[in-house]
Design a protein around this motif. Structure first.
Motif, PDB file in Angstrom:
ATOM      1  N   VAL A  48       0.948  -1.337   0.037  1.00 53.62           N
ATOM      2  CA  VAL A  48       0.113   0.081   0.082  1.00 53.62           C
ATOM      3  C   VAL A  48       0.949   1.101  -0.125  1.00 53.62           C
ATOM      4  CG1 VAL A  48      -1.916   1.263   1.303  1.00 53.62           C
ATOM      5  CG2 VAL A  48      -1.697  -1.310   1.077  1.00 53.62           C
ATOM      6  N   TYR A  49       0.660   2.045  -0.975  1.00 51.50           N
ATOM      7  CA  TYR A  49       1.443   3.421  -1.251  1.00 51.50           C
ATOM      8  C   TYR A  49       0.805   4.417  -0.542  1.00 51.50           C
ATOM      9  CZ  TYR A  49       4.824   0.591  -3.873  1.00 51.50           C
ATOM     10  OH  TYR A  49       5.898   0.056  -4.329  1.00 51.50           O
ATOM     11  N   TYR A  50       1.574   5.466   0.171  1.00 49.55           N
ATOM     12  CA  TYR A  50       1.138   6.558   0.822  1.00 49.55           C
ATOM     13  C   TYR A  50       1.827   7.824   0.406  1.00 49.55           C
ATOM     14  CZ  TYR A  50      -1.215   3.026   4.146  1.00 49.55           C
ATOM     15  OH  TYR A  50      -1.794   2.075   4.680  1.00 49.55           O
ATOM     16  N   CYS A  51       0.936   8.907   0.021  1.00 48.41           N
ATOM     17  CA  CYS A  51       1.778  10.079  -0.007  1.00 48.41           C
ATOM     18  C   CYS A  51       1.786  10.872   1.368  1.00 48.41           C
ATOM     19  CB  CYS A  51       1.498  10.870  -1.180  1.00 48.41           C
ATOM     20  SG  CYS A  51      -0.350  11.511  -0.784  1.00 48.41           S
ATOM     21  N   ASN A  52       2.909  11.840   1.739  1.00 49.99           N
ATOM     22  CA  ASN A  52       2.819  12.282   3.144  1.00 49.99           C
ATOM     23  C   ASN A  52       3.410  13.714   3.003  1.00 49.99           C
ATOM     24  OD1 ASN A  52       5.337  12.976   5.128  1.00 49.99           O
ATOM     25  ND2 ASN A  52       3.727  11.745   6.148  1.00 49.99           N
ATOM     26  N   VAL A  53       3.042  14.532   3.742  1.00 49.55           N
ATOM     27  CA  VAL A  53       3.457  15.922   3.958  1.00 49.55           C
ATOM     28  C   VAL A  53       3.665  16.337   5.466  1.00 49.55           C
ATOM     29  CG1 VAL A  53       1.333  16.971   3.917  1.00 49.55           C
ATOM     30  CG2 VAL A  53       3.396  18.149   3.187  1.00 49.55           C
ATOM     31  N   ARG A  54       4.757  16.945   5.815  1.00 51.68           N
ATOM     32  CA  ARG A  54       4.795  17.279   7.308  1.00 51.68           C
ATOM     33  C   ARG A  54       4.917  18.698   7.499  1.00 51.68           C
ATOM     34  NH1 ARG A  54      10.521  13.545   6.777  1.00 51.68           N
ATOM     35  NH2 ARG A  54       9.334  11.676   6.111  1.00 51.68           N
ATOM     36  N   VAL A  55       3.891  19.224   8.259  1.00 53.52           N
ATOM     37  CA  VAL A  55       3.452  20.535   8.266  1.00 53.52           C
ATOM     38  C   VAL A  55       3.431  20.968   9.707  1.00 53.52           C
ATOM     39  CG1 VAL A  55       1.608  22.379   8.044  1.00 53.52           C
ATOM     40  CG2 VAL A  55       2.062  20.655   6.335  1.00 53.52           C
ATOM     41  N   VAL A  56       4.370  21.716  10.222  1.00 49.84           N
ATOM     42  CA  VAL A  56       4.601  22.113  11.660  1.00 49.84           C
ATOM     43  C   VAL A  56       4.923  20.700  12.457  1.00 49.84           C
ATOM     44  CG1 VAL A  56       3.779  23.644  13.460  1.00 49.84           C
ATOM     45  CG2 VAL A  56       3.055  23.965  10.978  1.00 49.84           C
ATOM     46  N   GLY A  57       5.647  20.193  11.979  1.00 52.01           N
ATOM     47  CA  GLY A  57       5.924  18.731  12.784  1.00 52.01           C
ATOM     48  C   GLY A  57       4.966  17.807  12.823  1.00 52.01           C
ATOM     49  N   ASN A  58       3.793  18.066  12.378  1.00 54.91           N
ATOM     50  CA  ASN A  58       3.062  16.995  11.955  1.00 54.91           C
ATOM     51  C   ASN A  58       2.802  16.264  10.573  1.00 54.91           C
ATOM     52  OD1 ASN A  58       1.639  17.439  14.674  1.00 54.91           O
ATOM     53  ND2 ASN A  58       0.642  19.403  13.665  1.00 54.91           N
ATOM     54  N   HIS A  59       2.671  15.020  10.750  1.00 58.78           N
ATOM     55  CA  HIS A  59       2.492  14.252   9.506  1.00 58.78           C
ATOM     56  C   HIS A  59       1.081  13.928   8.918  1.00 58.78           C
ATOM     57  CE1 HIS A  59       6.576  12.201   9.259  1.00 58.78           C
ATOM     58  NE2 HIS A  59       6.601  12.392  10.679  1.00 58.78           N
ATOM     59  N   TYR A  60       0.852  14.248   7.796  1.00 57.48           N
ATOM     60  CA  TYR A  60      -0.274  14.112   7.143  1.00 57.48           C
ATOM     61  C   TYR A  60      -0.100  13.118   5.957  1.00 57.48           C
ATOM     62  CZ  TYR A  60      -1.631  18.375   9.769  1.00 57.48           C
ATOM     63  OH  TYR A  60      -1.955  19.172  10.896  1.00 57.48           O
ATOM     64  N   TRP A  61      -1.467  12.087   6.065  1.00 56.27           N
ATOM     65  CA  TRP A  61      -1.259  10.917   5.122  1.00 56.27           C
ATOM     66  C   TRP A  61      -2.430  10.946   4.134  1.00 56.27           C
ATOM     67  CZ3 TRP A  61       3.239   8.040   5.294  1.00 56.27           C
ATOM     68  CH2 TRP A  61       3.882   8.090   6.854  1.00 56.27           C
ATOM     69  N   GLY A  62      -2.207  10.580   2.951  1.00 56.80           N
ATOM     70  CA  GLY A  62      -3.148  10.267   2.002  1.00 56.80           C
ATOM     71  C   GLY A  62      -3.815   8.926   2.430  1.00 56.80           C
ATOM     72  N   GLN A  63      -4.834   8.668   1.605  1.00 57.93           N
ATOM     73  CA  GLN A  63      -5.553   7.257   1.982  1.00 57.93           C
ATOM     74  C   GLN A  63      -5.019   6.076   1.746  1.00 57.93           C
ATOM     75  OE1 GLN A  63      -6.381   8.926  -0.655  1.00 57.93           O
ATOM     76  NE2 GLN A  63      -7.174   7.690  -2.098  1.00 57.93           N
ATOM     77  N   GLY A  64      -4.018   6.038   1.186  1.00 59.96           N
ATOM     78  CA  GLY A  64      -3.235   4.988   0.690  1.00 59.96           C
ATOM     79  C   GLY A  64      -3.968   4.335  -0.542  1.00 59.96           C
ATOM     80  N   THR A  65      -3.139   3.552  -1.397  1.00 61.59           N
ATOM     81  CA  THR A  65      -3.643   2.873  -2.615  1.00 61.59           C
ATOM     82  C   THR A  65      -2.883   1.628  -2.668  1.00 61.59           C
ATOM     83  OG1 THR A  65      -4.387   4.685  -3.432  1.00 61.59           O
ATOM     84  CG2 THR A  65      -4.163   2.888  -4.947  1.00 61.59           C
TER      85      THR A  65
END
Length: 115
Positions: free
Chosen positions: A92-109
């Motif tokens: 399962v592949y996920y995209c990710n971004v880090r904003v102000v130290g927090n990780h945000y994830w896509g839903q995964g595919t």
């Protein structure tokens, strides 16, 4: 609200190619580095590739020379072009971004590579 929406997974034969997309909303996309992770069955999630805000890329050894990360800031979208796929790339592949130290994830595919 920050959202990452992924598309482009699926089933592919070994040796084939797929392109994954991840569209971001709720952030000033162009200033953030973007990351791709994957999680194979029974294994921990691992980093695979990333692209800086300036377009510089880094890849894990396991995908180096086969996967390419790119971005289109006008579309707030990051891409992962995957070529010469192997069965070991099934995950399962996920995209990710880090904003102000927090990780945000896509839903995964799910990407499944068949031999």
């Amino acid at each position: 609200q920050l959202q990452l929406v992924e598309s482009g997974g699926g089933l592919v034969q070994a040796g084939g190619s797929l392109r994954r997309s991840c569209a971001a909303a709720g952030i000033r996309f162009s200033v953030y580095g973007m990351y791709w992770y994957r999680q194979a069955p029974g294994k921990q999630r691992e980093w695979g590739a990333s692209i800086t805000s300036g377009g510089g890329t880094n890849d894990a050894d396991s995908v180096k020379g086969r996967f390419t990360c790119s971005r289109d800031n006008a579309k707030n979208t990051v891409y992962l072009q995957m070529t010469r796929l192997k069965s070991d790339d099934t995950a399962v592949y996920y995209c990710n971004v880090r904003v102000v130290g927090n990780h945000y994830w896509g839903q995964g595919t799910q990407v499944t590579v068949t031999s």
